[in-house]
Design an enzyme around this catalytic site. Sequence first.
Site: not given
Ligand SMILES: NC(=O)c1ccc[n+]([C@@H]2O[C@H](COP(=O)([O-])OP(=O)(O)OC[C@H]3O[C@@H](n4cnc5c(N)ncnc54)[C@H](O)[C@@H]3O)[C@@H](O)[C@H]2O)c1
Length: 488
Positions: A172, A225-226, A230, A247, A281, A379
């Site tokens: 997804k 993601g965030s 997570g 991550e 990130c 962040e």
């Molecule tokens: N540590 C790493 O490797 C790394 C790399 C890139 C980005 N990031 C982090 O990602 C964040 C930015 O990305 P974003 O805004 O897309 O993050 P986000 O957490 O909003 O979304 C990430 C993914 O999770 C999905 N999602 C959202 N709510 C969910 C839920 N309740 N259940 C399951 N899936 C869900 C989203 O649709 C998306 O596909 C920043 O915090 C950044 O630091 C981390």
Amino acid sequence: MDIKHYVNGQWIKEESMHCIPVSNPANGEVITNVPMASKELVHEAIQHAKHAQKEWAKVPAPKRADYLYAIGERLRDEKERLARILTMEMGKVIEEARGEVQEAIDMAFYMAGEGRRLFGQTTPSELPNKFAMSVRAPIGVVGLITPWNFPIAIATWKSFPAIVAGNTVVWKPSTETPLMAYELAKIIEEVELPDGVINIVFGGGSDVGSLLVEHPDVHVISFTGSTETGRKIAELGGKHLKKVSLEMGGKNAIIVMEDADLDLAVEGIIWSGFGTSGQRCTACSRVIVHEAIKEELADRLITAMESLKLGNGLDEGVQIGPVIHKSALHKIHSYIQLGLQEGATLLKGGRIADFESGHFYEPTLFTDVKPQSRLAQEEIFGPVISMIAVQNLEEAIEVNNSVKYGLSSSIFTQDVTKVFQAQRDLDTGIVYVNAGTTGAEIHLPFGGTKGTGNGHRDSGIQSLDVYTEWKSIYVDYSGTLQRAQIDN
Ligand SMILES: NC(=O)c1ccc[n+]([C@@H]2O[C@H](COP(=O)([O-])OP(=O)(O)OC[C@H]3O[C@@H](n4cnc5c(N)ncnc54)[C@H](O)[C@@H]3O)[C@@H](O)[C@H]2O)c1
């Protein structure tokens, strides 16, 4: 461009399909509409992945790897076109977009090589005429949930090791950046990867994402993601006893000691702080500087910031693109107000950039930032750097480690003693010396500690630990029943 889901080798357009528009962050133009998968379609994709996995696991790993070589070749052929689409949907400047596609290419070839390794272990048995070994076994169906800031690289860090190890995937992608997923699906179809090995369903996090996490036939969740999301996934995954790799966010710092090469440090700070508009990130959002050089460093940073060129990432020469959407722009701006209320001094930037369209934020520099202030702890995910002055290396390390995240850190110094002390004491998953906080290479483990991760790693051989179980195998060729764990 009409996007469809890709399930079991078929392009799926649902009748009752609800779509949301995706726009180019540099100019607001709608570039596609992303379909939201129904619950039934997600379930169907998982069932196809489950069915396909039984056969896929039987394909010898070097043959599975051949598909990755073919995917790598196609990505290489399409690199420039893909990079341009990436810039259009995500906003990062074209050089960075090329770099991201290159990461996907590198990952394809790197993990294809793993098809001829996937090393296990042999070890002597404690009994005569008995052979003992342990091998990596695939786990089953892997659910991938990925963010918008690296729309193709992160998916390949996860899906390529997953499939070379004999798993199948339901991915997804982020609804902000579906085009890279759609392009990768086209390549997967072209190289005739067996149906059901990689399936792509578009949709929102709380519906499609949660469904993947809850579903009993998805055995591993690999999420980037965030930290906020997570945590929700960890809670839900924990309830279902699921293996979950997370991550998450970062609040990365560059330490600049009094003996640093300041020209180099300035370059490192500018590139890691403002590259990708701070939306990495690993982006540098804190500069922890020795008191003795704080003014000189600030002056040099301000000078370097004068010449940064903001604009549409497709225009050559542009160094800083837009941020992903309007709400990101407003979130960044709210941190500027907060920083001022917290007593930080704004040296440069702090404004929404004056562009006719698109979402641009001026690169921003604060000084006199208190290490425990929210500006220094949270962040922001935008082009905002906070300078914090310290008296010595011990204090610098303490400040670095005082945040809830632990992804990347860096130190600029010429003193080898400080280098070794810092690499030992900085509590992040990645440490750079005399380089900025960004720029990871795909054959090293990538990830972080504390609020950034839960002990797993993307990339590197270590990523195989997410997608395999260790299976211990004992072969007794003595012809007698040798009873182990009995003390005669
Ligand atoms: N540590 C790493 O490797 C790394 C790399 C890139 C980005 N990031 C982090 O990602 C964040 C930015 O990305 P974003 O805004 O897309 O993050 P986000 O957490 O909003 O979304 C990430 C993914 O999770 C999905 N999602 C959202 N709510 C969910 C839920 N309740 N259940 C399951 N899936 C869900 C989203 O649709 C998306 O596909 C920043 O915090 C950044 O630091 C981390």
